[in-house]
Enzyme design. Sequence first.
Site: not given
Length: 341
Positions: A53, A197
């Site tokens: 992320s 993500d």
Amino acid sequence: MNNKKFKILSIDGGGIKGVFPAMFLMLLEDELKNRSDGKTKIYQHFDLIAGTSTGGIIAIALALGIPAKEIYHLYLDNAKSIFGNKRSFLFGQFRSSAHERDHLETLVRNKFKEANGAVEPRLKDCKTHVCIPIYDLIQGNPSVLKTKYHPAFERDYHIPAYQVAMATSAAPTYFDPYTTEYVDLNGTKKDFVNKVDGGVMANNPTLVAFLEAIKAFKVEISDLEILSLGTGYKNFTDGNSRKRWGLYYWMRKDKRLRLIDLFMQSQSQLVANYISLLYQGIDKTEKENPNFVYDRIEVQLNEDNYIDMDESDTTKIKNFAELASIKYQHNRSSILNKHFY
């Protein structure tokens, strides 16, 4: 490996809380400026950088040679434009993600190109190896995008670096899954569709990097040196005898996305526990003779210093980053001696 240590840098996910590892790394680079051997950049000190992320954006940026100071200011100076136009929960987020990605994508893409002589860098252009967790909604499984550090890794190094960064940072409810396309190095158009993500399964990517080192690089455990950077955590507790544990509680009460916090925090904690187990044994029975070099830089948060992943208030973000400065002062000598000798 001829007793050469294999050095890993791992960076957690956490949205704008990426200013914490960015600040920590910026302070480290300030120390490296005076080195006589020319190794003044973070990437020159690690064989593999893992990031999920926001940590994935930082990992790729570092591996492209971008100074940590520039990464920190990219976050701080643009927080309002990235997260400042949050959709309302009832009329916007009910059907759509909270934020548009366009500004973040443009910022990251331009910064990566600038670092690569105005040419769009691909994953292959990283100056040290990286591994970047994502989740693939098309195949329905986790995936780790990697530079070509094994003969079997023929797919990922073609992908533009900014697209990898956008894929790993497409946090559910914050941003839509990432969809685009690219032309690989053989001139073939490839789809890159519905990537999410990596924090949904590897918010702390240390264990991913550990296994990559053991299996792909054939490193002995005793030859590992791991520096793992968190993004701050607040113990998720609730001892109330509440009767209503529905969607409102988990996704809206007090404007907190508790469900997202819970799965990202619990995953990070589990990995930290497993690495600690590998590092110093059950119940720390091998503490005096650990199995490899490992440092985890993390900070426990409270109500006063906690910020959301999409915080846009510059003052709050600066104050949060200051926590990394305090951590750095407490750990400076140890980190420099063990990871930057």
